[in-house]
Design a protein around this motif. Structure first.
Motif, PDB file in Angstrom:
ATOM      1  N   ASN A   1       0.824  -1.212   0.000  1.00 44.59           N
ATOM      2  CA  ASN A   1       0.000   0.000   0.000  1.00 44.59           C
ATOM      3  C   ASN A   1       0.858   1.261   0.000  1.00 44.59           C
ATOM      4  OD1 ASN A   1      -2.379  -1.499   0.033  1.00 44.59           O
ATOM      5  ND2 ASN A   1      -2.439  -1.591   2.271  1.00 44.59           N
ATOM      6  N   ASP A   2       1.949   1.249   0.784  1.00 48.79           N
ATOM      7  CA  ASP A   2       2.827   2.422   0.855  1.00 48.79           C
ATOM      8  C   ASP A   2       3.487   2.689  -0.493  1.00 48.79           C
ATOM      9  OD1 ASP A   2       2.171   2.678   3.490  1.00 48.79           O
ATOM     10  OD2 ASP A   2       4.014   1.756   4.270  1.00 48.79           O
TER      11      ASP A   2
ATOM     12  N   SER B   1       1.053   4.074  -2.995  1.00 50.66           N
ATOM     13  CA  SER B   1       0.780   5.495  -2.727  1.00 50.66           C
ATOM     14  C   SER B   1       1.906   6.371  -3.261  1.00 50.66           C
ATOM     15  CB  SER B   1       0.613   5.722  -1.214  1.00 50.66           C
ATOM     16  OG  SER B   1      -0.497   5.008  -0.721  1.00 50.66           O
TER      17      SER B   1
ATOM     18  N   LYS C   1       1.586   6.579  -7.037  1.00 49.17           N
ATOM     19  CA  LYS C   1       0.485   7.456  -7.450  1.00 49.17           C
ATOM     20  C   LYS C   1       0.904   8.927  -7.442  1.00 49.17           C
ATOM     21  CE  LYS C   1      -3.416   7.456  -8.003  1.00 49.17           C
ATOM     22  NZ  LYS C   1      -4.116   7.751  -9.289  1.00 49.17           N
ATOM     23  N   LYS C   2       1.736   9.302  -6.468  1.00 51.19           N
ATOM     24  CA  LYS C   2       2.186  10.697  -6.350  1.00 51.19           C
ATOM     25  C   LYS C   2       2.978  11.144  -7.578  1.00 51.19           C
ATOM     26  CE  LYS C   2       2.582  10.581  -1.296  1.00 51.19           C
ATOM     27  NZ  LYS C   2       3.544  10.596  -0.169  1.00 51.19           N
TER      28      LYS C   2
ATOM     29  N   GLU D   1      -8.012   1.726  -7.404  1.00 51.04           N
ATOM     30  CA  GLU D   1      -7.222   2.749  -8.082  1.00 51.04           C
ATOM     31  C   GLU D   1      -6.580   2.259  -9.370  1.00 51.04           C
ATOM     32  OE1 GLU D   1      -4.469   3.719  -5.027  1.00 51.04           O
ATOM     33  OE2 GLU D   1      -5.713   5.322  -4.224  1.00 51.04           O
TER      34      GLU D   1
END
Length: 728
Positions: free
Chosen positions: A402-403, A406, A409-410, A456
């Motif tokens: 998950n990290d 994320s 995605k940034k 996502e």
């Protein structure tokens, strides 16, 4: 504006590098007690003009030992032993300068020089608070009217025979008669051991003409069992005397030899490896130290141990962040297939067995690991292996996935593309790389990619597809005639993974149609190595089987097969650019052969080459490492089954059972004994399952230098010396 002139010593023109510093043969300070104190005075830079300086002369005062013996009288051994000897032969005089300034501004200081009889270079620098400066160079000689200059060897070996020579120098205006003495002392106990060195005549007489020199010599034979000695040379001529001594290492005439034979066994093979020098050994001087067998029975562990390297990459570019997420997904899938692995790693970590293979066989190396550039590689590999247990922890894995997602995605910009780094414009190449590998992983997971990205995933892919389609349209308008370029093939290859969900439109569709229409007239020379395997996969997907088969046939016919490296291509080389990594391209060719052919043995041979390219803890880049891990796990026969760890090992006539093999496929067995066992020269290995067995069989022993036999395996170095002979 004022310029500042920086003073420099004249290092090269007659300086440190331009002249041999130690000019022996003058005389100097007497014994250690009789030190020469030099008083050097130099005016401070009192004049306003730069460079205006005044120098006092250098004064040397020798303190000589006064001996009451009459000139020419025979000197006893006892008298010679009383002569102080010079021992501090350093070539640099180190001291803390205590500078004293008198009322006129003259600076003086003093120091104790080393006891070498030589010419010294003194260099001075003075400067004022306003950056004006001056330099001064002077030479000073430490000498004695009568001196000895022994010619020491740099080291000795047991059994050496040498003629030890010493030069005697007379700087007086009279003839000198006297005696010189040579003693050899034990460096640890200071005991006189001259008799062990076969010194027949310790004391030699000599005659020295005025201002002349002569040489005295002794025959010395070095015995066995002495490790370090002091050679002491003294001489006395009437009222004059001098002596010098120096410690010399005595090296053994025996050397530790590591004889090795490489071991390499493929699936279905039974091979026997023999250390010929051990098997046929007849030497009576060889002393056995140890016999060692070190093997890796399953190369899949080389792949798994590289997983943490993807997580540890400190580069924060989009492709590296993507590969960190990929490492988590990969670990999760391996964990699902092998749930007992976590327990195994925890057990190995608690036993301290997850060390670098470089560390594990330290005693087999002729160089200490700490003294080589590989020490950091070994450290990194050990850290990575020890992090595997954490990587396979279910909770850590879930959070890490998950990290990393994320973070990824940034890096996606509003236009849908990925920049190299946050805040920069989107990169087409980086975006295409991420889109392609999301497609490959989705294909591998049979469409279950959403398990790792929740809701996502579709949004990211949709935006990404939109971006690359728009970018390729710009390219297609300019270069539509070059249909076989890497650029075109990479785009179509990437889009093929997502074509069902996001059909090609506009220029992308035109590009595909153009490729299909021109496929049958394509020449082999139209493609790069990257283009060959990508085009073969595309043609197969576009139902152009004949053209695809033609390219695959060419690839197979131009490959090279090696017994110890598997299958590879000589024309596949590293070069500059996105499409020129030989590791990535080999993995791409492997993917094509795995999907388009039924030759399992050829695919297994290609996997072997990828394994041989591993650089200690990973492959050359994050991208290469990710490609290799994905490709090996998704091609050919499975290397993760329990069968792949198995190998039958017969060593010294007995089957070797190593309980540690079950976890990391690593076998190491050592027999440490001074008893020579010729049976340990032979090992027979059978590899029934997929993969390879690789490693080595080692024999370590001591042998006299003149009896050492050469052994050649993969590499040997030959040194040829040519003698120049003048003829008529």
């Amino acid at each position: 504006q004022k310029s500042v002139n920086f003073p420099n010593f004249n290092w090269f023109d007659g300086g440190i590098y331009g002249r041999q510093i130690r000019i022996r043969g003058y005389a100097s300070v007497a014994a250690p007690m009789a030190v020469a104190k030099e008083a050097v005075a130099m005016d401070a830079v009192s004049d306003k003009m730069y460079g205006n300086r005044k120098v006092d002369s250098v004064k040397i005062q020798d303190i000589e030992e006064v001996v009451t013996n009459a000139f020419g009288e025979k000197v006893s051994k006892k008298d010679l032993e009383k002569i102080p000897v010079r021992q501090n032969l350093n070539e640099t005089a180190f001291f803390y300068p205590n500078l004293m300034t008198d009322k006129d501004g003259n600076v003086s200081f003093e120091f104790t020089s080393p006891e070498a009889l030589t010419q010294w270079k003194l260099m001075f620098l003075a400067h004022t608070k306003d950056a004006r400066a001056a330099v001064l160079e002077k030479e000073v000689v430490t000498q004695k009217e009568f001196s000895v200059t022994p010619n020491y060897p740099r080291f000795l070996r047991e059994g050496d025979e040498l003629v030890f020579k010493s030069k005697l120098s007379n700087l007086t205006n009279q003839q000198l008669n006297g005696f010189a003495n040579l003693q050899i002392l034990d460096a640890f106990t200071n005991e006189d051991i001259s008799s062990q060195f076969d010194l027949k005549e310790i004391q030699k007489s000599f005659t020295l003409k005025e201002n002349g020199s002569t040489t005295v010599q002794w025959n010395v034979k070095v015995p066995n069992g002495v490790s370090s000695i002091i050679i002491k040379n003294v001489a006395k001529a009437g009222q004059f005397s001098d002596g010098e001594q120096k410690a010399i290492a005595v090296l053994p005439n025996r050397m530790l030899i590591t004889d090795a034979v490489p071991v390499f066994v493929k699936e279905g093979q039974t091979k026997t490896f023999v250390l010929e020098n051990l098997k046929n050994n007849s030497s009576k001087t060889a002393t056995n130290v140890s016999n060692t067998l070190e093997l890796t029975t399953n190369p899949i562990w080389e792949v798994i141990f590289a997983l943490p390297s993807l997580k540890n990459d400190n580069n924060l570019s989009a492709d590296v962040v993507f590969n960190k997420w990929f490492a988590d997904v990969l670990a999760s899938e391996i964990f699902k297939a092998n749930p007992k692995m976590k327990t195994v790693f925890d057990e190995y970590q608690s036993k301290g067995l997850l060390n670098s293979n470089l560390d594990k066989n330290q005693e087999l190396k002729q160089l200490l690991l700490e003294e080589t550039p590989w020490v950091l590689d070994a450290k990194n590999e050990t850290e990575q292996m020890q992090k595997l247990a954490r990587l396979f922890d279910a909770n850590t894995m879930r959070n890490s996935i998950n990290d990393d997602w994320s973070e990824l995605k940034k890096l996606q910009n509003p236009d849908g593309g990925f920049s190299w780094y946050a805040g920069y414009p989107s990169s087409y190449y980086n975006s295409l790389y991420i889109l392609k590998n999301l497609g490959r992983i989705n294909d591998w997971l049979k469409g279950n990619l959403a398990d790792y990205q929740s809701t996502e995933q579709k949004e990211m892919v949709a935006q990404l597809v939109k971006y690359v389609d728009k970018e390729v349209s710009r390219y297609f308008e300019v270069k539509k005639e070059n249909v076989w370029s890497n650029y075109v093939l990479d785009y179509l290859d990437t889009r093929h993974y997502w074509e069902k969900e996001y059909p090609l439109k506009g220029d992308g569709k035109k590009m595909k149609d153009l490729v299909i229409s021109k496929a049958k007239t394509a020449k082999i020379t139209d493609f790069t190595f990257f283009g060959l395997h990508r085009a073969a996969l595309l043609f197969d997907a576009y139902n152009l089987k004949d053209v695809s088969k033609k390219l695959m046939t060419y690839l197979k016919e131009t490959s090279v097969q090696s017994e110890t490296q598997g299958v590879y291509w000589k024309q596949n080389l590293n070069d500059w650019g996105w499409y020129s990594s030989k590791t990535v391209n080999h993995a791409g060719a492997l993917e094509a052969f795995n999907k388009l052919t039924t030759d399992q043995n050829f695919v297994e041979e290609m996997k072997i080459w990828l394994i041989t390219q591993k650089e200690v803890s990973n492959w050359d880049t994050s991208r290469s490492t990710a490609e290799v891990i994905y490709t090996i796990l998704n091609s050919g026969k499975s290397w993760t089954s329990a069968e792949s760890d198995k190998a039958t090992i017969i060593w010294g006539g007995k089957e070797l059972i190593n309980p540690d093999t079950k976890a990391t496929g690593y076998v190491k067995s050592a027999v440490n004994s001074d008893k020579l066992d010729k049976n340990l020269a032979t090992v027979t290995i059978t590899k029934p399952g997929a993969g390879i067995v690789q490693g080595g069989l080692f024999w370590q022993y001591y042998e006299d230098l003149d009896k050492i036999k050469s052994s050649e395996t993969y590499i040997s170095i030959t040194k040829e010396l040519y003698k120049k002979v003048k003829t008529v």
